[in-house]
Design a protein around this motif. Structure first.
Motif, PDB file in Angstrom:
ATOM      1  N   ALA A   9      56.383  50.600   7.590  1.00 28.57           N
ATOM      2  CA  ALA A   9      57.579  49.820   7.139  1.00 28.57           C
ATOM      3  C   ALA A   9      58.793  49.418   8.085  1.00 28.57           C
ATOM      4  CB  ALA A   9      58.480  51.003   6.304  1.00 28.57           C
ATOM      5  N   ALA A  10      58.528  50.222   9.245  1.00 29.28           N
ATOM      6  CA  ALA A  10      59.580  49.767  10.467  1.00 29.28           C
ATOM      7  C   ALA A  10      58.857  48.396  11.097  1.00 29.28           C
ATOM      8  CB  ALA A  10      59.393  50.901  11.531  1.00 29.28           C
ATOM      9  N   ALA A  11      57.521  48.436  11.250  1.00 31.41           N
ATOM     10  CA  ALA A  11      57.011  47.437  11.973  1.00 31.41           C
ATOM     11  C   ALA A  11      57.261  46.190  11.254  1.00 31.41           C
ATOM     12  CB  ALA A  11      55.563  47.450  12.168  1.00 31.41           C
ATOM     13  N   ALA A  68      76.733  51.378  17.169  1.00 30.14           N
ATOM     14  CA  ALA A  68      75.512  51.029  16.708  1.00 30.14           C
ATOM     15  C   ALA A  68      75.190  50.993  15.180  1.00 30.14           C
ATOM     16  CB  ALA A  68      74.425  52.055  17.266  1.00 30.14           C
ATOM     17  N   VAL A  69      74.129  50.375  14.889  1.00 28.82           N
ATOM     18  CA  VAL A  69      73.587  50.246  13.218  1.00 28.82           C
ATOM     19  C   VAL A  69      72.365  50.843  13.081  1.00 28.82           C
ATOM     20  CG1 VAL A  69      73.792  48.980  11.174  1.00 28.82           C
ATOM     21  CG2 VAL A  69      75.439  48.637  12.949  1.00 28.82           C
ATOM     22  N   VAL A  70      72.024  51.776  12.377  1.00 29.42           N
ATOM     23  CA  VAL A  70      70.889  52.340  12.128  1.00 29.42           C
ATOM     24  C   VAL A  70      70.359  52.525  10.804  1.00 29.42           C
ATOM     25  CG1 VAL A  70      70.754  53.717  14.511  1.00 29.42           C
ATOM     26  CG2 VAL A  70      71.665  54.710  12.174  1.00 29.42           C
ATOM     27  N   SER A  71      69.224  52.817  10.268  1.00 28.61           N
ATOM     28  CA  SER A  71      68.886  53.084   8.997  1.00 28.61           C
ATOM     29  C   SER A  71      69.085  54.378   8.439  1.00 28.61           C
ATOM     30  CB  SER A  71      67.249  52.682   8.888  1.00 28.61           C
ATOM     31  OG  SER A  71      66.700  53.728   9.367  1.00 28.61           O
ATOM     32  N   ASP A  72      69.209  55.470   8.889  1.00 31.71           N
ATOM     33  CA  ASP A  72      69.101  57.022   8.482  1.00 31.71           C
ATOM     34  C   ASP A  72      67.979  56.814   7.297  1.00 31.71           C
ATOM     35  OD1 ASP A  72      69.355  59.487   7.896  1.00 31.71           O
ATOM     36  OD2 ASP A  72      71.414  59.044   7.098  1.00 31.71           O
ATOM     37  N   HIS A  73      67.088  56.318   7.761  1.00 28.04           N
ATOM     38  CA  HIS A  73      65.860  56.453   6.531  1.00 28.04           C
ATOM     39  C   HIS A  73      65.579  57.642   6.347  1.00 28.04           C
ATOM     40  CE1 HIS A  73      62.248  54.780   4.869  1.00 28.04           C
ATOM     41  NE2 HIS A  73      61.564  55.818   5.539  1.00 28.04           N
ATOM     42  N   SER A  74      65.765  57.944   5.050  1.00 29.09           N
ATOM     43  CA  SER A  74      65.444  59.711   4.678  1.00 29.09           C
ATOM     44  C   SER A  74      65.137  59.594   3.177  1.00 29.09           C
ATOM     45  CB  SER A  74      66.649  60.201   4.746  1.00 29.09           C
ATOM     46  OG  SER A  74      66.734  61.665   4.437  1.00 29.09           O
ATOM     47  N   PRO A  75      63.656  59.213   3.066  1.00 29.57           N
ATOM     48  CA  PRO A  75      63.046  59.114   1.880  1.00 29.57           C
ATOM     49  C   PRO A  75      62.645  60.586   1.305  1.00 29.57           C
ATOM     50  CG  PRO A  75      61.527  58.582   3.402  1.00 29.57           C
ATOM     51  CD  PRO A  75      62.577  58.999   4.167  1.00 29.57           C
ATOM     52  N   ALA A  76      62.294  60.745  -0.064  1.00 34.07           N
ATOM     53  CA  ALA A  76      61.969  61.685  -0.816  1.00 34.07           C
ATOM     54  C   ALA A  76      61.153  61.492  -2.112  1.00 34.07           C
ATOM     55  CB  ALA A  76      62.986  62.606  -1.209  1.00 34.07           C
ATOM     56  N   THR A  77      60.461  62.104  -2.846  1.00 27.26           N
ATOM     57  CA  THR A  77      59.583  61.932  -3.754  1.00 27.26           C
ATOM     58  C   THR A  77      60.565  61.348  -5.063  1.00 27.26           C
ATOM     59  OG1 THR A  77      59.636  64.248  -4.673  1.00 27.26           O
ATOM     60  CG2 THR A  77      57.920  63.555  -3.175  1.00 27.26           C
ATOM     61  N   ALA A  78      59.943  60.865  -5.925  1.00 30.87           N
ATOM     62  CA  ALA A  78      60.672  60.441  -7.148  1.00 30.87           C
ATOM     63  C   ALA A  78      61.236  61.800  -7.934  1.00 30.87           C
ATOM     64  CB  ALA A  78      59.717  59.831  -8.024  1.00 30.87           C
ATOM     65  N   GLU A  79      60.473  62.763  -7.761  1.00 26.39           N
ATOM     66  CA  GLU A  79      60.787  63.983  -8.288  1.00 26.39           C
ATOM     67  C   GLU A  79      62.044  64.692  -7.825  1.00 26.39           C
ATOM     68  OE1 GLU A  79      61.126  67.489 -10.830  1.00 26.39           O
ATOM     69  OE2 GLU A  79      59.964  65.800 -11.225  1.00 26.39           O
ATOM     70  N   LEU A 136      64.053  51.422   6.433  1.00 25.34           N
ATOM     71  CA  LEU A 136      63.504  51.085   7.720  1.00 25.34           C
ATOM     72  C   LEU A 136      62.989  49.648   7.384  1.00 25.34           C
ATOM     73  CD1 LEU A 136      61.154  53.654   9.032  1.00 25.34           C
ATOM     74  CD2 LEU A 136      62.964  52.342  10.434  1.00 25.34           C
ATOM     75  N   GLN A 137      62.387  49.375   6.309  1.00 24.97           N
ATOM     76  CA  GLN A 137      61.862  47.945   6.231  1.00 24.97           C
ATOM     77  C   GLN A 137      62.948  46.968   5.945  1.00 24.97           C
ATOM     78  OE1 GLN A 137      58.310  48.025   4.075  1.00 24.97           O
ATOM     79  NE2 GLN A 137      58.136  45.584   3.552  1.00 24.97           N
ATOM     80  N   ALA A 138      63.990  47.339   5.082  1.00 30.12           N
ATOM     81  CA  ALA A 138      64.910  46.309   4.690  1.00 30.12           C
ATOM     82  C   ALA A 138      66.212  46.191   5.429  1.00 30.12           C
ATOM     83  CB  ALA A 138      65.398  46.683   3.147  1.00 30.12           C
ATOM     84  N   GLU A 150      56.536  47.212  -3.555  1.00 26.29           N
ATOM     85  CA  GLU A 150      55.571  46.437  -2.423  1.00 26.29           C
ATOM     86  C   GLU A 150      56.156  46.912  -0.865  1.00 26.29           C
ATOM     87  OE1 GLU A 150      56.301  42.305  -3.283  1.00 26.29           O
ATOM     88  OE2 GLU A 150      55.596  42.488  -5.220  1.00 26.29           O
ATOM     89  N   MET A 151      56.891  47.566  -0.787  1.00 33.18           N
ATOM     90  CA  MET A 151      57.538  48.239   0.341  1.00 33.18           C
ATOM     91  C   MET A 151      56.792  49.314   1.003  1.00 33.18           C
ATOM     92  SD  MET A 151      61.627  47.898  -0.285  1.00 33.18           S
ATOM     93  CE  MET A 151      62.163  47.822   1.228  1.00 33.18           C
ATOM     94  N   ALA A 152      56.522  49.269   2.177  1.00 33.56           N
ATOM     95  CA  ALA A 152      55.624  50.142   2.956  1.00 33.56           C
ATOM     96  C   ALA A 152      55.859  51.598   2.869  1.00 33.56           C
ATOM     97  CB  ALA A 152      55.447  49.614   4.334  1.00 33.56           C
ATOM     98  N   HIS A 153      57.269  51.964   2.754  1.00 29.44           N
ATOM     99  CA  HIS A 153      57.352  53.397   2.869  1.00 29.44           C
ATOM    100  C   HIS A 153      56.526  54.182   1.637  1.00 29.44           C
ATOM    101  CE1 HIS A 153      61.013  51.781   0.854  1.00 29.44           C
ATOM    102  NE2 HIS A 153      60.809  52.778   0.031  1.00 29.44           N
ATOM    103  N   LYS A 154      56.334  55.525   1.894  1.00 25.95           N
ATOM    104  CA  LYS A 154      55.576  56.319   0.971  1.00 25.95           C
ATOM    105  C   LYS A 154      55.667  56.221  -0.331  1.00 25.95           C
ATOM    106  CE  LYS A 154      52.999  59.263   2.695  1.00 25.95           C
ATOM    107  NZ  LYS A 154      52.389  60.600   3.151  1.00 25.95           N
TER     108      LYS A 154
END
Length: 478
Positions: free
Chosen positions: A99-101, A328-339, A362-364, A430-434
């Motif tokens: 997703a990062a790449a 600075a600007v960052v994502s704080d990418h912090s995913p979780a499951t749908a549950e 991360l991707q967006a 369609e995004m790459a994160h899990k």
């Protein structure tokens, strides 16, 4: 074989200029600016004595002509939760780095939570590195990866060994982190950790929300975003930041404020910087792109802590960025499951008080930020400074043999090719994160990342499948 990239717009010395870059493996070997014609700079010429100049041994370089596409330093995202090992149902190194790449990110620094074990000891760091190495050895690590350590109650003696083992600094919470294995520091514990970190010249990065202010706020369960927003008030951030700055005054510890959401803290931070305190500040893409007025009720994809606030607050954050209060600007990418995000409830029916807080950006993130900046008349060079140069400097990656965050001779060949004339529509599925959950789902922005998979092989493509494995594991520069 070396590779030559030529573009009318390359970010060199803070400005977009016509330039030609010669890449040698993983570094930028030469930079010619003032022209985008590779034939001009590569053509051998005779000097006064008839000797050939400009020729290099070996086969001729592969030339990639990018026209009006913009070449920027790759994004260095210093705030990412990969969650591996331990919570790989949430995310992992393969999916996160892919997703990062695809989002133009060439380096991430992984937070010490929510992996199991958290990175609060050298043994835990070794376990995390082993997990990342396994992904790398499978050819599935798509960008470079470094690691933060954690500061929690009782691990003061672990901090310097972690530093010596190569972490880039230490994260702590001042309020509940959301996971029991990573508890917050109380005031005395904070000062003790800061004092120890200051002794060996480390860096502390802080989730700054005040637990007493949070406890005093109304905690109404339900799907209403306004109720969730009221439960994470501005004064939770301002109170915590005021106390943190007092601790910086006491200890002198270099300190970084994570994911600033409340613009009401900007005056405090400006005063601290004017005072000469060693303080830096970040905010996140989602605080600058999304606003509370447009967050739908019951949609946990938008929940994060601290929260997305109103449009007026967003405007003030942009002003703080441009004034240099926010670095600075960052994502704080912090995913979780749908549950975890929805508690098993139907779409739009999540209880926002109990849903997991975190945005997958991360991707967006870079593209959404660049588009928002364009609409505000903010130059792309400033966006790159906030997302590449300043983040690299935060963790010391702006120095050494292959500095990141800059396009210069000797720098890392970590580049982002950006097409400002294309458009991108994000589709969560369609995004790459899990886990296919995203606050950016359905958003269309002007601009697109043109992924460069292996620069040394000049694989230039607009296809997501071109984001090949190229990652290495990083240690803090000495």
């Amino acid at each position: 074989m070396s590779v030559v990239l030529a573009s009318e717009r390359v970010l060199v010395e803070g400005e977009l200029r016509p330039a030609v870059l010669r890449l040698d493996g993983d570094r930028i070997d030469q930079v010619w600016w003032g022209t985008s014609d590779p034939d001009t700079v590569l053509k051998p010429a005779d000097d006064l004595f008839g000797e050939v100049l400009g020729a290099t041994p070996g086969p001729p370089p592969e030339v990639v002509r990018l026209g009006e596409q913009v070449v920027l330093p790759g994004v260095v995202d210093t705030h990412v939760h990969v969650n591996e090992p331990g919570r790989t149902a949430w995310e992992g190194f393969a999916s996160a780095t892919r997703a990062a790449a695809l989002g133009g990110v060439t380096t991430i620094v992984d937070m010490p939570l929510n992996s199991l074990p958290p990175t609060t000891s050298v043994a835990a760091l070794e376990a995390k590195r082993a997990a990342a190495e396994a992904v790398r050895d499978r050819g599935e690590l798509h960008c470079d990866v470094g690691f933060w350590g954690g500061a929690v109650p009782g691990n003061v003696e672990d901090l310097e060994p972690l530093w010596d083992a190569g972490v880039f600094g230490f994260k702590c919470f001042l309020a509940d982190s959301g996971v029991p294995e990573f508890p917050p520091l109380g005031p005395d514990e904070l000062v003790a950790a800061m004092d120890r970190i200051a002794r060996f010249g480390g860096l502390l990065v802080v989730h700054a929300e005040d637990p007493a202010a949070l406890a005093a706020a109304p905690q109404r369960p339900g799907r209403a975003y306004a109720d969730f927003l009221a439960s994470r008030p501005h004064d939770a951030e301002t109170t915590a930041i005021a106390g943190l700055l007092d601790a910086v005054r006491e200890t002198g510890t270099p300190t970084h404020v994570l994911h600033l959401s409340s613009a009401r803290a900007l005056d405090l931070l400006q005063e601290a910087k004017d005072e000469g305190l060693p303080v830096t500040v970040e905010t996140c893409h989602h605080y600058l792109v999304l606003d509370a007025e447009h967050v739908p009720d019951g949609d946990a994809a938008f929940k994060c802590c601290p929260p997305i606030r109103d449009r007026g607050n967003q405007d003030a954050l942009w002003e703080g960025l441009r004034a240099g209060i926010i670095d600075a600007v960052v994502s704080d990418h912090s995913p979780a499951t749908a549950e975890e995000k929805s508690g098993g409830r139907p779409p739009g029916q999540a209880d926002l008080q109990t849903a997991w807080g975190g945005i997958s950006g991360l991707q967006a993130g870079f593209l959404a930020l660049a588009d928002a900046a364009r609409r505000r008349g903010v130059p792309l060079s400033e966006v790159s400074r906030w997302t590449s140069a300043n983040t690299a400097a935060l963790v010391g990656l702006d120095r050494g043999k292959r500095p990141r965050g800059v396009i210069a001779e000797g720098a890392a060949a970590d580049l982002l090719v950006y097409d400002p004339d294309a458009s991108t529509t994000f589709h969560a599925a369609e995004m790459a994160h899990k886990n296919k959950i995203s606050a950016y789902d359905g958003l269309t922005v002007q601009g697109a990342v043109v992924p460069l998979a292996e620069l040394a092989e000049a694989r230039v493509s607009a296809s997501p499948t071109s984001a090949g494995s190229r990652g290495t594991l990083l240690r803090r520069p000495a």
